[in-house]
Write a protein that holds these residues in place. Structure first.
Motif, short mmCIF file in Angstrom:
data_model
loop_
_atom_site.label_atom_id
_atom_site.label_comp_id
_atom_site.label_asym_id
_atom_site.label_seq_id
_atom_site.Cartn_x
_atom_site.Cartn_y
_atom_site.Cartn_z
N LYS A 1 0.85 -1.20 0.00
CA LYS A 1 0.00 0.00 0.00
C LYS A 1 0.88 1.25 0.00
CE LYS A 1 -3.79 -2.23 2.52
NZ LYS A 1 -4.79 -2.16 1.43
N PRO A 2 1.51 1.55 -1.14
CA PRO A 2 2.44 2.67 -1.19
C PRO A 2 1.77 4.03 -0.91
CG PRO A 2 1.94 1.87 -3.40
CD PRO A 2 1.34 0.87 -2.46
N ASP A 3 0.46 4.10 -1.09
CA ASP A 3 -0.22 5.39 -0.87
C ASP A 3 -0.68 5.58 0.57
OD1 ASP A 3 0.10 5.98 -3.57
OD2 ASP A 3 -1.78 4.98 -4.12
N ALA A 4 -0.68 4.51 1.35
CA ALA A 4 -1.15 4.62 2.75
C ALA A 4 -0.09 5.32 3.60
CB ALA A 4 -1.46 3.23 3.29
N HIS A 5 -0.52 6.17 4.48
CA HIS A 5 0.40 6.87 5.36
C HIS A 5 0.96 5.89 6.40
CE1 HIS A 5 1.97 9.87 8.18
NE2 HIS A 5 1.93 10.73 7.14
N ILE A 6 2.20 6.12 6.80
CA ILE A 6 2.85 5.21 7.76
C ILE A 6 2.08 5.17 9.08
CG2 ILE A 6 4.93 4.89 9.15
CD1 ILE A 6 6.55 5.85 6.77
N THR A 7 1.57 6.34 9.49
CA THR A 7 0.78 6.38 10.73
C THR A 7 -0.47 5.52 10.61
OG1 THR A 7 1.59 8.61 11.17
CG2 THR A 7 -0.38 7.90 12.37
N GLU A 8 -1.06 5.58 9.44
CA GLU A 8 -2.28 4.79 9.21
C GLU A 8 -1.98 3.29 9.31
OE1 GLU A 8 -5.54 3.92 5.65
OE2 GLU A 8 -4.01 5.48 5.40
N ILE A 9 -0.87 2.90 8.73
CA ILE A 9 -0.49 1.49 8.77
C ILE A 9 -0.20 1.05 10.20
CG2 ILE A 9 1.36 -0.12 8.13
CD1 ILE A 9 1.46 1.24 5.41
N ALA A 10 0.45 1.92 10.96
CA ALA A 10 0.75 1.59 12.36
C ALA A 10 -0.54 1.34 13.13
CB ALA A 10 1.54 2.72 13.02
N TYR A 11 -1.55 2.17 12.90
CA TYR A 11 -2.84 1.98 13.58
C TYR A 11 -3.54 0.71 13.10
CZ TYR A 11 -2.42 6.75 15.38
OH TYR A 11 -1.99 7.86 16.03
N LEU A 12 -3.41 0.42 11.77
CA LEU A 12 -4.08 -0.75 11.22
C LEU A 12 -3.57 -2.05 11.85
CD1 LEU A 12 -4.29 0.05 7.38
CD2 LEU A 12 -6.20 -0.26 8.96
N VAL A 13 -2.30 -2.10 12.19
CA VAL A 13 -1.74 -3.33 12.74
C VAL A 13 -1.84 -3.37 14.27
CG1 VAL A 13 -0.19 -3.67 10.79
CG2 VAL A 13 0.63 -2.42 12.80
N GLY A 14 -2.39 -2.32 14.91
CA GLY A 14 -2.64 -2.39 16.35
C GLY A 14 -1.79 -1.47 17.21
N PHE A 15 -0.91 -0.62 16.63
CA PHE A 15 -0.11 0.29 17.44
C PHE A 15 -0.86 1.60 17.66
CE2 PHE A 15 3.32 -2.45 15.83
CZ PHE A 15 4.02 -2.68 17.00
N LYS A 16 -0.86 2.08 18.89
CA LYS A 16 -1.50 3.35 19.20
C LYS A 16 -0.51 4.50 19.20
CE LYS A 16 -4.97 1.17 22.22
NZ LYS A 16 -5.53 1.12 23.59
N ASN A 17 0.77 4.17 19.39
CA ASN A 17 1.81 5.20 19.51
C ASN A 17 2.76 5.07 18.32
OD1 ASN A 17 4.27 6.57 20.21
ND2 ASN A 17 3.59 6.59 22.35
N ILE A 18 2.80 6.10 17.44
CA ILE A 18 3.61 6.04 16.22
C ILE A 18 5.10 6.02 16.54
CG2 ILE A 18 3.65 8.52 15.91
CD1 ILE A 18 3.56 5.79 13.18
N SER A 19 5.52 6.72 17.58
CA SER A 19 6.94 6.75 17.96
C SER A 19 7.40 5.36 18.42
CB SER A 19 7.20 7.78 19.06
OG SER A 19 6.89 9.07 18.61
N TYR A 20 6.55 4.73 19.21
CA TYR A 20 6.86 3.38 19.69
C TYR A 20 6.92 2.41 18.52
CZ TYR A 20 6.45 -0.86 22.54
OH TYR A 20 6.68 -2.07 23.13
#
Length: 377
Positions: A334-353
């Motif tokens: 998903k090259p167009d998806a934002h990295i933050t969005e992907i982090a949330y999709l896989v279950g992470f709430k904190n982007i820095s973590y």
């Protein structure tokens, strides 16, 4: 985990084979490091030689040679001030007139005497300062006394500890300390009567074997150096391969790609229930060990024990790894998806973590992984 066990098994097998090769190779080199030179029987000698004898004015000696023995019959006289009776193998028929025995450490003589006797075994060597061709007195002689029994016996002489006779050194103006001799320049081998030899009676000497033995240390040294290099290089390669960051696709084990697991329902029911629940719910940010225990119907301890046995990790680390693997797949697909969005999709709430764990797991940031995937596509 299974991949690690397979690799460890291969490494162990490799070192077992290498150890076996080392032992067998050392044994073979040890055997071949021995060198032997036969002088008599004459048919086995690589050198041409002639047999001669000598005696003082009062003593007598005769000699003969056949295919199996060198024979000397002599009678020493007590009238002689210096006994002189012996036989010699002369190498003066060879090119250069001398033979190189420097690679040998021992001489072996198979002989018997009638009656028992004490003889002197010697090597005559060329001395650049005084040796004159055909004059034995000018040869530098080094030797040792040996026992000759009435029964056949093999006598061994250490070539490193022969003695140069002091009277010879004095005669030709050498110091008593100048006893060195050069085994590269042997002119003859001889056996002669000694002061302990019986006088005024017939004595017989029979020789059926003369050989020289030594060890070629270079063969063992070279083999040892080669095998040491192989051991060091193979060890370094294995260590480097283990420490080197693995490509992203190699980090994803079959279990983490959610391939069907081969379970035995009768024996692995609890394990199957745990893994199936985690595989379906790892992206849920609210998943915790309590929800797993409730869904699988097992205790908290059992969950931890199973994860530890299968993956060598804890519940939290296992969930994070599943999320990171899924994130790496989504970054490529998903090259167009934002990295933050992907982090949330896989279950992470904190982007820095998320970024921190991703870098620790794969050695690259999510942004770097996406850039690499974009170049490949």
């Amino acid at each position: 985990m299974a991949s690690n066990k397979w690799l460890q098994s291969k490494i162990l097998s490799f070192y077992v084979v290498l150890l076996l090769v080392s032992v067998i190779g050392f044994f073979i080199c040890y055997q071949y490091s021995y060198s032997t030179l036969t002088i008599f029987p004459e048919k086995n000698s690589p050198y041409k030689w002639s047999l001669t004898s000598w005696n003082d004015e009062y003593s007598v000696i005769s000699h003969e040679k056949n295919s199996s023995s060198l024979i000397a019959n002599f009678k020493l006289s007590k009238k002689s001030q210096w006994f002189g009776a012996g036989i010699a193998i002369n190498f003066d028929q060879n090119v250069g007139r001398v033979v190189d025995f420097s690679e040998f450490t021992k001489a072996r003589v198979l002989l018997k005497c009638s009656p028992s006797n004490t003889l002197y075994f010697g090597l005559s060597m060329e001395d650049e300062k005084v040796t004159e061709k055909g004059i034995p007195l000018t040869y530098r002689n080094a030797g040792a006394h040996i026992n000759c029994d009435s029964e056949w016996s093999e006598v061994e002489i250490n070539l490193d500890s022969l003695e140069v006779q002091v009277w010879w050194l004095h005669r030709f103006g050498f110091k008593a300390s100048e006893k060195a001799y050069d085994l590269r320049k042997v002119i003859r081998i001889y056996l002669e009567a000694a002061y302990e030899s019986p006088v005024d009676i017939e004595s017989n000497l029979y020789v059926s074997g003369i050989s020289f033995v030594g060890r070629k240390e270079g063969i063992l040294l070279n083999f040892t150096l080669v095998m040491l290099a192989i051991w060091v290089l193979s060890g370094a390669w294995i260590i480097r391969s283990q420490l080197k960051p693995k490509p992203l696709e190699q980090e994803i084990s079959p279990q983490l790609q959610y391939e069907p697991l081969d379970f035995n329902p009768a024996r692995e029911r609890d394990k199957q229930a745990i893994f199936e629940y985690i595989a379906k719910n790892f992206a849920n940010p609210e998943i915790d060990i309590e929800s797993v225990t409730k869904a699988a119907g097992v205790s908290r301890t059992k969950v931890n024990d199973i994860l530890k046995a299968e993956y060598g990790t804890t519940f939290t680390n296992h969930i994070n790894k599943l999320r990171l693997v899924e994130a790496s797949r989504l970054l490529a697909e998903k090259p167009d998806a934002h990295i933050t969005e992907i982090a949330y999709l896989v279950g992470f709430k904190n982007i820095s973590y998320f970024n921190k764990l991703f870098k620790e797991q794969f050695g690259s940031t999510p942004k770097e992984v996406r850039g690499k995937a974009a170049k490949e596509n």
